[in-house]
Write a protein that holds these residues in place. Structure first.
Motif, PDB file in Angstrom:
ATOM      1  N   ALA B  50     -28.805  24.066 -12.381  1.00  0.00           N
ATOM      2  CA  ALA B  50     -29.531  22.926 -11.827  1.00  0.00           C
ATOM      3  C   ALA B  50     -28.613  21.733 -11.559  1.00  0.00           C
ATOM      4  O   ALA B  50     -28.998  20.809 -10.846  1.00  0.00           O
ATOM      5  N   ALA B  51     -27.431  21.758 -12.153  1.00  0.00           N
ATOM      6  CA  ALA B  51     -26.480  20.656 -11.995  1.00  0.00           C
ATOM      7  C   ALA B  51     -25.195  21.070 -12.697  1.00  0.00           C
ATOM      8  O   ALA B  51     -25.158  22.098 -13.392  1.00  0.00           O
ATOM      9  N   ALA B  52     -24.174  20.285 -12.536  1.00  0.00           N
ATOM     10  CA  ALA B  52     -22.921  20.565 -13.239  1.00  0.00           C
ATOM     11  C   ALA B  52     -23.189  20.628 -14.739  1.00  0.00           C
ATOM     12  O   ALA B  52     -23.946  19.822 -15.282  1.00  0.00           O
ATOM     13  N   ASP B  53     -22.611  21.643 -15.360  1.00  0.00           N
ATOM     14  CA  ASP B  53     -22.698  21.865 -16.804  1.00  0.00           C
ATOM     15  C   ASP B  53     -24.083  22.279 -17.283  1.00  0.00           C
ATOM     16  O   ASP B  53     -24.331  22.297 -18.502  1.00  0.00           O
ATOM     17  N   ILE B  54     -24.986  22.633 -16.365  1.00  0.00           N
ATOM     18  CA  ILE B  54     -26.305  23.135 -16.746  1.00  0.00           C
ATOM     19  C   ILE B  54     -26.524  24.479 -16.079  1.00  0.00           C
ATOM     20  O   ILE B  54     -26.560  24.566 -14.851  1.00  0.00           O
ATOM     21  N   THR B  55     -26.647  25.521 -16.893  1.00  0.00           N
ATOM     22  CA  THR B  55     -26.882  26.856 -16.350  1.00  0.00           C
ATOM     23  C   THR B  55     -28.021  27.522 -17.106  1.00  0.00           C
ATOM     24  O   THR B  55     -28.273  27.209 -18.281  1.00  0.00           O
ATOM     25  N   GLY B  63     -24.061  40.962 -19.069  1.00  0.00           N
ATOM     26  CA  GLY B  63     -22.778  41.406 -18.526  1.00  0.00           C
ATOM     27  C   GLY B  63     -22.120  40.386 -17.615  1.00  0.00           C
ATOM     28  O   GLY B  63     -21.035  40.642 -17.100  1.00  0.00           O
ATOM     29  N   TYR B  64     -22.763  39.252 -17.417  1.00  0.00           N
ATOM     30  CA  TYR B  64     -22.247  38.213 -16.521  1.00  0.00           C
ATOM     31  C   TYR B  64     -22.094  36.896 -17.268  1.00  0.00           C
ATOM     32  O   TYR B  64     -22.848  36.607 -18.195  1.00  0.00           O
ATOM     33  N   VAL B  65     -21.125  36.103 -16.813  1.00  0.00           N
ATOM     34  CA  VAL B  65     -20.912  34.761 -17.350  1.00  0.00           C
ATOM     35  C   VAL B  65     -20.735  33.810 -16.176  1.00  0.00           C
ATOM     36  O   VAL B  65     -20.088  34.160 -15.182  1.00  0.00           O
ATOM     37  N   VAL B  66     -21.320  32.624 -16.293  1.00  0.00           N
ATOM     38  CA  VAL B  66     -21.161  31.622 -15.240  1.00  0.00           C
ATOM     39  C   VAL B  66     -20.700  30.310 -15.866  1.00  0.00           C
ATOM     40  O   VAL B  66     -20.831  30.092 -17.071  1.00  0.00           O
ATOM     41  N   SER B  67     -20.184  29.469 -15.007  1.00  0.00           N
ATOM     42  CA  SER B  67     -19.828  28.108 -15.400  1.00  0.00           C
ATOM     43  C   SER B  67     -20.020  27.211 -14.197  1.00  0.00           C
ATOM     44  O   SER B  67     -20.045  27.689 -13.056  1.00  0.00           O
ATOM     45  N   ARG B  68     -20.153  25.930 -14.463  1.00  0.00           N
ATOM     46  CA  ARG B  68     -20.270  24.999 -13.343  1.00  0.00           C
ATOM     47  C   ARG B  68     -19.710  23.647 -13.789  1.00  0.00           C
ATOM     48  O   ARG B  68     -20.441  22.738 -14.167  1.00  0.00           O
ATOM     49  N   SER B  69     -18.399  23.533 -13.699  1.00  0.00           N
ATOM     50  CA  SER B  69     -17.729  22.299 -14.097  1.00  0.00           C
ATOM     51  C   SER B  69     -17.777  21.261 -12.977  1.00  0.00           C
ATOM     52  O   SER B  69     -17.716  20.051 -13.246  1.00  0.00           O
ATOM     53  N   LYS B  70     -17.899  21.717 -11.730  1.00  0.00           N
ATOM     54  CA  LYS B  70     -18.018  20.825 -10.584  1.00  0.00           C
ATOM     55  C   LYS B  70     -19.247  21.199  -9.777  1.00  0.00           C
ATOM     56  O   LYS B  70     -19.596  22.374  -9.684  1.00  0.00           O
ATOM     57  N   THR B  71     -19.888  20.221  -9.184  1.00  0.00           N
ATOM     58  CA  THR B  71     -21.117  20.467  -8.428  1.00  0.00           C
ATOM     59  C   THR B  71     -20.917  21.512  -7.342  1.00  0.00           C
ATOM     60  O   THR B  71     -21.793  22.329  -7.095  1.00  0.00           O
ATOM     61  N   GLU B  72     -19.762  21.513  -6.700  1.00  0.00           N
ATOM     62  CA  GLU B  72     -19.573  22.352  -5.524  1.00  0.00           C
ATOM     63  C   GLU B  72     -19.187  23.791  -5.831  1.00  0.00           C
ATOM     64  O   GLU B  72     -19.212  24.629  -4.941  1.00  0.00           O
ATOM     65  N   ASN B  73     -18.829  24.106  -7.070  1.00  0.00           N
ATOM     66  CA  ASN B  73     -18.357  25.449  -7.392  1.00  0.00           C
ATOM     67  C   ASN B  73     -19.224  26.103  -8.458  1.00  0.00           C
ATOM     68  O   ASN B  73     -19.628  25.456  -9.433  1.00  0.00           O
ATOM     69  N   PHE B  74     -19.427  27.414  -8.285  1.00  0.00           N
ATOM     70  CA  PHE B  74     -20.263  28.141  -9.252  1.00  0.00           C
ATOM     71  C   PHE B  74     -19.709  29.561  -9.371  1.00  0.00           C
ATOM     72  O   PHE B  74     -20.232  30.501  -8.782  1.00  0.00           O
TER      73      PHE B  74
END
Lengths: 108, 115
Positions: B50-55, B63-74
């Motif tokens: 929903a936003a940076a640092d919120i997943t 089996g999957y991992v995500v991150s979102r340190s910047k708004t534009e990248n996922f």
């Protein structure tokens, strides 16, 4: 989770024909959307339609939320309408599910 | 270029290897999504943000991992790829004002094959 069923699974039309695609869902939903995936795999939103009726050119959609279904109408079909049409629903708990799709082939 | 891009477009890897799929959007959309599409199925939501640092987890997060340190990248990471993760992966973004199914804009997809 919520069940989403689309019918028919496959549809073949002659150019110029009209068609109706159906999406049934098993529980109340907050949101519903129709998507088109063209033969090259590109996905595009068609309608964001949790209820009511919307029209965009030759395409229109109706959702009757109380009866748990949505219809997508395609009039005067063109070969460029070919592809797979998906509906997706979202419940209030952020549970989002897609149907398996209707594969439409429009022949010239 | 404006829009949403995915890289790589095609990837072949072996069972047990780590793989990262990249997604970048230029609209500053709040929401971003990862889906997988398998033959005979519609899209299934893996994770969303929903936003940076919120997943948050979707329907099939195992089996999957995500991150979102910047708004534009996922980025989406398969920590130890399995054959069952062979699929086409789509990234999408939206403003999110209308919920998860607010108008989503999709990337071109990444076709991943795990041998």
């Amino acid at each position: 989770g919520i069940q989403v069923e689309q019918s028919p699974p496959d549809l073949i039309l002659q150019e110029g024909a009209n068609s109706t695609l159906r999406c049934n869902f098993s529980d109340s939903v907050n949101n519903l959307q129709w998507f088109h995936q063209n033969p090259w795999g590109q996905l595009i939103n068609l309608f964001y339609i949790p209820s009511g009726t919307k029209q965009n050119g030759r395409l229109s959609a109706t959702t009757v939320a109380t009866e748990r279904y949505s219809l997508l109408y395609i009039s005067s079909s063109q070969t460029t309408d070919s592809g797979v049409y998906f509906c997706a629903v979202e419940r209030s708990n952020n549970d989002m599910r897609f149907g398996a799709g209707t594969r439409l082939t429009v022949k010239p | 270029d404006a829009g949403i891009t995915q890289s790589p477009r095609y990837k072949i890897t072996e069972t047990g290897r780590q793989v990262t799929l990249m997604c970048h959007q230029t609209w500053s959309h709040s929401y971003m999504f990862w889906y997988r599409q398998d033959l005979g199925h519609g899209l299934r939501l893996i994770y969303y943000s929903a936003a940076a640092d919120i997943t948050d987890k979707g329907e099939v997060p195992d089996g999957y991992v995500v991150s979102r340190s910047k708004t534009e990248n996922f980025p989406l990471t398969l920590e130890s790829a399995t054959r069952s993760q062979t699929s086409v992966y789509f990234c999408a973004s939206s403003e999110g004002a209308g919920g998860l199914l607010d108008t989503q804009y999709f990337g071109p997809g990444t076709r991943l094959t795990v041998l």
